[in-house]
Motif scaffolding. Sequence first.
Motif, mmCIF file in Angstrom:
data_model
loop_
_atom_site.group_PDB
_atom_site.id
_atom_site.type_symbol
_atom_site.label_atom_id
_atom_site.label_comp_id
_atom_site.label_asym_id
_atom_site.label_seq_id
_atom_site.Cartn_x
_atom_site.Cartn_y
_atom_site.Cartn_z
ATOM 1 N N THR A 44 0.826 -1.207 0.000
ATOM 2 C CA THR A 44 0.000 0.000 0.000
ATOM 3 C C THR A 44 0.861 1.258 0.000
ATOM 4 N N LEU A 45 2.062 1.192 0.538
ATOM 5 C CA LEU A 45 2.965 2.343 0.469
ATOM 6 C C LEU A 45 3.379 2.617 -0.973
ATOM 7 N N VAL A 46 3.701 1.566 -1.719
ATOM 8 C CA VAL A 46 4.028 1.738 -3.136
ATOM 9 C C VAL A 46 2.798 2.233 -3.900
ATOM 10 N N PHE A 47 1.633 1.713 -3.551
ATOM 11 C CA PHE A 47 0.375 2.169 -4.149
ATOM 12 C C PHE A 47 0.181 3.665 -3.933
ATOM 13 N N ALA A 48 0.478 4.153 -2.735
ATOM 14 C CA ALA A 48 0.331 5.583 -2.443
ATOM 15 C C ALA A 48 1.218 6.425 -3.346
ATOM 16 N N GLU A 49 2.397 5.927 -3.685
ATOM 17 C CA GLU A 49 3.266 6.645 -4.612
ATOM 18 C C GLU A 49 2.619 6.770 -5.990
ATOM 19 N N GLU A 50 1.975 5.698 -6.434
ATOM 20 C CA GLU A 50 1.339 5.705 -7.750
ATOM 21 C C GLU A 50 0.112 6.614 -7.804
ATOM 22 N N LEU A 51 -0.490 6.904 -6.673
ATOM 23 C CA LEU A 51 -1.689 7.747 -6.646
ATOM 24 C C LEU A 51 -1.394 9.200 -6.996
ATOM 25 N N ALA A 52 -0.118 9.564 -7.107
ATOM 26 C CA ALA A 52 0.222 10.935 -7.512
ATOM 27 C C ALA A 52 -0.352 11.283 -8.873
ATOM 28 N N ALA A 53 -0.668 10.274 -9.672
ATOM 29 C CA ALA A 53 -1.226 10.524 -11.012
ATOM 30 C C ALA A 53 -2.729 10.742 -10.998
ATOM 31 N N VAL A 54 -3.379 10.592 -9.830
ATOM 32 C CA VAL A 54 -4.839 10.698 -9.741
ATOM 33 C C VAL A 54 -5.196 11.964 -8.956
ATOM 34 N N ASP A 55 -6.048 12.800 -9.517
ATOM 35 C CA ASP A 55 -6.346 14.109 -8.927
ATOM 36 C C ASP A 55 -7.479 14.055 -7.910
ATOM 37 N N HIS A 56 -7.394 14.979 -6.947
ATOM 38 C CA HIS A 56 -8.493 15.316 -6.031
ATOM 39 C C HIS A 56 -9.005 14.125 -5.229
ATOM 40 N N LEU A 57 -8.074 13.327 -4.732
ATOM 41 C CA LEU A 57 -8.454 12.215 -3.874
ATOM 42 C C LEU A 57 -8.559 12.661 -2.417
ATOM 43 N N THR A 58 -9.375 11.963 -1.646
ATOM 44 C CA THR A 58 -9.389 12.098 -0.196
ATOM 45 C C THR A 58 -8.861 10.792 0.381
ATOM 46 N N LEU A 59 -7.754 10.864 1.119
ATOM 47 C CA LEU A 59 -7.069 9.674 1.600
ATOM 48 C C LEU A 59 -7.027 9.688 3.123
ATOM 49 N N ILE A 60 -7.484 8.613 3.728
ATOM 50 C CA ILE A 60 -7.418 8.445 5.181
ATOM 51 C C ILE A 60 -6.609 7.196 5.449
ATOM 52 N N THR A 61 -5.615 7.291 6.321
ATOM 53 C CA THR A 61 -4.720 6.163 6.547
ATOM 54 C C THR A 61 -4.252 6.125 7.991
ATOM 55 N N ASN A 62 -3.833 4.943 8.443
ATOM 56 C CA ASN A 62 -3.195 4.817 9.749
ATOM 57 C C ASN A 62 -1.680 4.696 9.615
ATOM 58 N N SER A 63 -1.156 4.980 8.425
ATOM 59 C CA SER A 63 0.286 4.914 8.168
ATOM 60 C C SER A 63 0.848 6.322 8.009
ATOM 61 N N ALA A 64 1.741 6.717 8.907
ATOM 62 C CA ALA A 64 2.370 8.033 8.794
ATOM 63 C C ALA A 64 3.195 8.132 7.514
ATOM 64 N N GLU A 65 3.781 7.025 7.086
ATOM 65 C CA GLU A 65 4.594 7.054 5.869
ATOM 66 C C GLU A 65 3.730 7.200 4.622
ATOM 67 N N ILE A 66 2.588 6.509 4.590
ATOM 68 C CA ILE A 66 1.663 6.673 3.466
ATOM 69 C C ILE A 66 1.131 8.098 3.437
ATOM 70 N N ALA A 67 0.816 8.665 4.601
ATOM 71 C CA ALA A 67 0.341 10.044 4.655
ATOM 72 C C ALA A 67 1.397 10.998 4.110
ATOM 73 N N ARG A 68 2.660 10.769 4.465
ATOM 74 C CA ARG A 68 3.742 11.631 3.972
ATOM 75 C C ARG A 68 3.867 11.549 2.456
ATOM 76 N N VAL A 69 3.855 10.321 1.936
ATOM 77 C CA VAL A 69 3.977 10.128 0.496
ATOM 78 C C VAL A 69 2.798 10.761 -0.240
ATOM 79 N N ALA A 70 1.588 10.531 0.260
ATOM 80 C CA ALA A 70 0.394 11.068 -0.391
ATOM 81 C C ALA A 70 0.395 12.593 -0.377
ATOM 82 N N ALA A 71 0.818 13.182 0.744
ATOM 83 C CA ALA A 71 0.809 14.642 0.860
ATOM 84 C C ALA A 71 1.870 15.299 -0.007
ATOM 85 N N SER A 72 2.910 14.549 -0.394
ATOM 86 C CA SER A 72 3.967 15.110 -1.241
ATOM 87 C C SER A 72 3.771 14.753 -2.707
#
Length: 224
Positions: free
Chosen positions: A75-103
Motif C-alpha cells: 500500500t505504500l508503493v500504491f500511495a506513490e502511484e496515486l500521484a497521477a490521480v487528482d483530487h483524492l481524499t485519503l485516510i490512513t493509519n500509516s504516517a509514511e503513506i500520509a507523507r507520500v500522499a501529501a507530497s
Amino acid sequence: FDASAETIRRDLAALSRAGRVQKIHGGATLPRVTGEGPFAERMVLNVEAKRRIARRAAELIAPGESLLIDTGSTTLVFAEELAAVDHLTLITNSAEIARVAASGNGTASVFLLGGAYRGDNRQTFGSMAISQLRDYRVDRAVLTVGAVEAAAGAMDYDPDEAAVAREMMRRAGSVMLLADASKFDQTACFTVSSFADIDCLVCDRAPAGALGEELRRCDVEVHC
C-alpha cells in the motif's frame, strides 16, 4: 543531457520499477525506506511485483474518490502511484503513506488516524484509531494482508493490523485487496475477511487452483 521528455519518462519508470527512485508529480526523488526490522525488510522484497500491483490498482481509482488505506509495503508503493490521480481524499493509519500522499500532486486531501503508535512501520492502531474510523464513510478501502487462502480468506500476522483493516472495510462502499503471489495459499493467525466481503483483488499473477476457484465463486474481480 538533451534527452526527450519521453526518454526521461521511460527511464524514470524503469528506475521506479527497480525500486531505485520514487516517482512524484513532475519528477522523482530518492526512495525513503524508514525504520529497521521486518517492515524495512519487506520494502525490498518482491519490489517488481509490488510496483506492478500498485500501478494496476491506481489505474482503477477515479479522480475525486475517497479511500481508506491501511499500513503495508504494497500500500505504500500504491500511495506513490496515486500521484497521477487528482483530487483524492485519503485516510490512513500509516504516517509514511500520509507523507507520500501529501507530497504527491498537491490535489489530495490527506488525513492521518491517531492512536497508539508503532515505530517499525510508522502506523497507528488500537481503540483510538478504530474509534476515529467510525467518523468516516468512503468510496473504497484499499488493504494489504499477510496471507490469502481459499478456505480462510484474507489474513494477517498482527492482531492490531487485522482489527484496523476490518474496521476500514466496514466504513467503505467497496474493498480492494492488494497481494502479490507470494501470499497465495498461505495462512496467518488473524482473520481479516472472507472473500464474500472483498470486491476485487489486485495481484501480479492470477491465483490458480482452489484459491482461484473460491475467488470466482465469491465474485471477486481479479486484476493483474
